[in-house]
Design a protein around this motif. Structure first.
Motif, PDB file in Angstrom:
ATOM      1  N   ASP A  62       0.838  -1.205   0.000  1.00 47.15           N
ATOM      2  CA  ASP A  62       0.000   0.000   0.000  1.00 47.15           C
ATOM      3  C   ASP A  62       0.873   1.256   0.000  1.00 47.15           C
ATOM      4  O   ASP A  62       0.592   2.221  -0.724  1.00 47.15           O
ATOM      5  CB  ASP A  62      -0.916   0.013   1.223  1.00 47.15           C
ATOM      6  N   ARG A  65       2.329   1.844  -3.401  1.00 45.89           N
ATOM      7  CA  ARG A  65       1.373   2.443  -4.327  1.00 45.89           C
ATOM      8  C   ARG A  65       1.226   3.952  -4.081  1.00 45.89           C
ATOM      9  O   ARG A  65       1.097   4.736  -5.019  1.00 45.89           O
ATOM     10  CB  ARG A  65       0.016   1.753  -4.190  1.00 45.89           C
ATOM     11  N   LEU A 225      -3.698  -4.830  -9.306  1.00 48.57           N
ATOM     12  CA  LEU A 225      -4.479  -5.120  -8.105  1.00 48.57           C
ATOM     13  C   LEU A 225      -5.042  -6.529  -8.159  1.00 48.57           C
ATOM     14  O   LEU A 225      -5.101  -7.230  -7.140  1.00 48.57           O
ATOM     15  CB  LEU A 225      -5.615  -4.108  -7.954  1.00 48.57           C
ATOM     16  N   ILE A 236     -13.113  -4.942  -6.675  1.00 53.46           N
ATOM     17  CA  ILE A 236     -12.680  -3.833  -7.523  1.00 53.46           C
ATOM     18  C   ILE A 236     -13.860  -3.123  -8.166  1.00 53.46           C
ATOM     19  O   ILE A 236     -13.952  -1.888  -8.132  1.00 53.46           O
ATOM     20  CB  ILE A 236     -11.680  -4.335  -8.588  1.00 53.46           C
ATOM     21  N   ALA A 257      -6.289   3.370  -9.437  1.00 50.78           N
ATOM     22  CA  ALA A 257      -5.946   2.135  -8.732  1.00 50.78           C
ATOM     23  C   ALA A 257      -5.725   2.399  -7.258  1.00 50.78           C
ATOM     24  O   ALA A 257      -6.118   1.593  -6.403  1.00 50.78           O
ATOM     25  CB  ALA A 257      -4.697   1.510  -9.365  1.00 50.78           C
ATOM     26  N   ALA A 261      -7.779   0.697  -4.193  1.00 51.18           N
ATOM     27  CA  ALA A 261      -7.096  -0.060  -3.138  1.00 51.18           C
ATOM     28  C   ALA A 261      -7.479   0.462  -1.764  1.00 51.18           C
ATOM     29  O   ALA A 261      -7.664  -0.322  -0.819  1.00 51.18           O
ATOM     30  CB  ALA A 261      -5.580   0.014  -3.337  1.00 51.18           C
TER      31      ALA A 261
END
Length: 344
Positions: A62, A65, A225, A236, A257, A261
């Protein structure tokens, strides 16, 4: 070592900052405390997570990202030196450093160098001394130090004893057969071109056309993902529907994305707090749906079992306008096998 840094009022209304998610903005500020006085630091998502989000339910993935999101908005730059990743905070000149210390991390590679990389000794204790001593013939560099690959070979002459050694003799015995090759892992749908296109097209179906996201080939962050274990249909797609309701459109796939997430992570935390599995159950196939007739429609068996379980705990919790009369009443449309199973 952490340092006290300053935040200018213009930070909050910066267009680059406003394009980032709230968690990424907080991460950006936190990086300032742990970057050196040149605004640089090693890019270790695990360590950064421990430094900035020690008590939050984030993973190193995480954090990575979020860093990629900051890089996509030109708030940080990511670079590699000696196969090690570093990041540099852009616009660092606004930080007032009264007594700057020597940087602890290497500078970004020189774009004019032949190979696009340099080896630096800034802030690495003993490294420059080893190179100077080796050049004077005093001693070779200490073990574990990586010197410039372009250094002349004369700095590290081959020992005389090694030059006089004859080549090793060929072994008399037959070499052992190499171990059998490991069975390759099965190819997942998301790793195929057809699977990639299907995931990207499914996302485009959910998102507003007015957002103007570019071709599906740029949907790699969302497909990633799926590779990391997020379910397309149960996690998603619902998250994308939530994101699509926001007033400000998202124009890039990396930011999209990251927003997905964050929502999936929040959903999993909420389910775990309720004693449920972090991932929602897969939607039932059409043949597994139980039709309760008009006007109630069809439901999955798992959903109906939840209705019955809640009814047995509290008969007043039955929602008749959704699934018809309650168990035991005339006109009840819940299959008898579900009622018997729950009663048992």
């Amino acid at each position: 070592m952490a340092r006290i840094r300053t935040i200018k009022p213009e930070f909050w209304t910066s267009a680059q900052v406003m394009e980032c998610s709230p968690n990424a903005r907080l991460l950006f500020i936190g990086l300032w405390n742990f970057a050196d006085d040149a605004g640089r630091m090693a890019l270790s998502p695990k360590r950064i997570k421990a430094q900035i989000y020690p008590s939050d339910d984030f993973t190193a993935a995480d954090v990575r990202r979020m860093i990629d999101e900051l890089a996509a908005n030109d708030l940080v730059s990511v670079y590699v030196v000696d196969d090690e990743e570093f990041l540099a905070v852009t616009g660092w000149h606004h930080q007032k450093i009264d007594r700057p210390q020597d940087p602890r991390t290497p500078e970004p590679p020189d774009g004019h160098s032949p190979n696009g990389r340099r080896t630096f000794g800034v802030g690495r204790e003993g490294k420059g001394k080893d190179l100077k001593a080796a050049a004077n013939g005093a001693h070779p560099p200490r073990e574990g130090r990586t010197l410039n690959a372009a250094a002349p070979a004369a700095l590290y002459p081959e020992p005389a004893d090694a030059r006089r050694q004859p080549p090793p003799a060929e072994p008399d015995h037959e070499e052992a057969a190499p171990p059998p090759a490991a069975t390759p892992p099965p190819v997942r749908e998301c790793d195929t071109a057809a699977g990639f296109d299907r995931i990207a097209a499914r996302c485009r179906e959910v998102l507003p056309a007015t957002w103007g996201l570019r071709v599906e080939a740029d949907a790699r962050p969302v497909v990633q993902l799926v590779r990391e274990g997020l379910d397309l249909e149960t996690e998603i797609v619902p998250a994308l529907r939530e994101v699509a309701c926001r007033r400000t459109p998202i124009r890039t796939w990396p930011l999209l994305a990251n927003a997905v997430a964050e929502r999936v992570m929040a959903q999993r935390s909420a389910r775990t707090a309720q004693g449920l599995s972090p991932k929602p159950p897969a939607p039932p196939r059409p043949e597994e749906m139980i039709d309760l007739g008009s006007p109630y429609g069809a439901y999955g068996e798992a959903v109906l079992r939840v209705f019955v379980e809640k009814f047995r705990a509290d008969p007043t919790a039955w929602i008749e306008h959704l699934v018809g009369p309650a168990p035991g009443r005339p006109g009840c449309r819940i299959p008898a096998r579900l009622l018997l199973t729950e009663a048992a």
